[in-house]
Design a protein around this motif. Structure first.
Motif, PDB file in Angstrom:
ATOM      1  N   LEU A  39      32.477  41.022  42.241  1.00  0.00           N
ATOM      2  CA  LEU A  39      32.502  40.606  40.838  1.00  0.00           C
ATOM      3  C   LEU A  39      33.298  41.595  39.987  1.00  0.00           C
ATOM      4  O   LEU A  39      33.966  41.201  39.029  1.00  0.00           O
ATOM      5  N   GLN A  40      33.226  42.892  40.342  1.00  0.00           N
ATOM      6  CA  GLN A  40      33.999  43.884  39.604  1.00  0.00           C
ATOM      7  C   GLN A  40      35.493  43.645  39.789  1.00  0.00           C
ATOM      8  O   GLN A  40      36.287  43.913  38.903  1.00  0.00           O
ATOM      9  N   VAL A  54      34.820  36.336  43.633  1.00  0.00           N
ATOM     10  CA  VAL A  54      33.872  36.388  44.744  1.00  0.00           C
ATOM     11  C   VAL A  54      34.359  35.403  45.791  1.00  0.00           C
ATOM     12  O   VAL A  54      34.374  34.198  45.569  1.00  0.00           O
ATOM     13  N   GLY A  97      36.719  40.686  40.075  1.00  0.00           N
ATOM     14  CA  GLY A  97      37.022  39.449  39.351  1.00  0.00           C
ATOM     15  C   GLY A  97      36.853  38.189  40.170  1.00  0.00           C
ATOM     16  O   GLY A  97      36.788  37.103  39.619  1.00  0.00           O
ATOM     17  N   GLU A 119      23.725  41.767  47.980  1.00  0.00           N
ATOM     18  CA  GLU A 119      23.777  41.863  46.521  1.00  0.00           C
ATOM     19  C   GLU A 119      24.825  42.887  46.090  1.00  0.00           C
ATOM     20  O   GLU A 119      25.621  42.641  45.174  1.00  0.00           O
ATOM     21  N   ILE A 171      28.368  41.425  46.687  1.00  0.00           N
ATOM     22  CA  ILE A 171      28.744  40.437  45.669  1.00  0.00           C
ATOM     23  C   ILE A 171      29.053  41.134  44.352  1.00  0.00           C
ATOM     24  O   ILE A 171      30.027  40.810  43.670  1.00  0.00           O
ATOM     25  N   ALA A 172      28.250  42.145  44.000  1.00  0.00           N
ATOM     26  CA  ALA A 172      28.493  42.892  42.760  1.00  0.00           C
ATOM     27  C   ALA A 172      29.843  43.593  42.829  1.00  0.00           C
ATOM     28  O   ALA A 172      30.595  43.621  41.845  1.00  0.00           O
TER      29      ALA A 172
END
Length: 185
Positions: free
Chosen positions: A160-161, A165, A163, A153, A156-157
């Motif tokens: 995501l930061q 994945v 932009g 998790e 993935i986070a």
């Protein structure tokens, strides 16, 4: 060991002429052979046995029995053996015969035979069967729950930061799973 190349055979030239007529110029002999091959296959399509086809070829083209049988074999090489045709091939041949029967019935104005021929055509073309409809319920949006570890998790986070994945560049390991079937199946 050296590789020896030879000239193309008459059959090679005839096959090449079917692929591209401009690629090879057939000799007079090859043109006659091509015509005999077409005739041989036409006779086989009209449900003649190989022996019957050979006899017609011997008479029509004044060739020996051996040449007639060679032409029949060449026809099968080029066009394929209709006796070994798949289900679709047989269906097509039967549809052609059915079309001939429809034409005869139409010529004789035999409405009953015309109806039978059309019924057979509908059955052969699978026009009498209901088409498979798409089950829209199976395409409806559904919720899928995926359980992942805290470290995954966080990874993935972090992606995501940034932009994007990229799951192909993600340290993951395969795990055992059990497929759950619907009650309907």
């Amino acid at each position: 060991m050296s590789l020896v190349t030879t000239k193309d055979t008459h059959l090679d030239n005839i096959i090449a002429s079917y692929m591209d007529e401009t690629s090879v110029e057939l000799s007079a002999f090859e043109l006659k052979m091509k015509e005999r091959i077409k005739t041989a296959f036409s006779l086989l399509l009209n449900w003649r046995s190989r022996e019957q086809a050979a006899n017609v070829m011997m008479e029509q083209f004044e060739v020996s029995q051996a040449t007639a049988y060679r032409d029949i074999s060449r026809a099968l090489i080029i066009y394929g053996d209709i006796n070994k045709a798949g289900k679709e091939g047989h269906r097509y041949i039967i549809m052609e015969y059915n079309h001939k029967l429809l034409q005869l019935a139409t010529k004789e104005k035999n409405l009953e035979q015309m109806g039978r021929a059309l019924d057979r055509y509908m059955k052969l073309a699978d026009l009498d069967k209901e088409e498979n409809r798409v089950n829209l319920e199976k395409l409806a949006a559904m919720d899928i729950t995926v359980n992942i570890s805290k470290s995954s998790e966080k990874a993935i986070a972090g992606m995501l930061q940034g932009g994007v994945v990229d799951l192909n560049n993600f340290e993951a390991e395969d795990t055992e799973f059990e497929e759950v079937k619907d009650a309907e199946e």
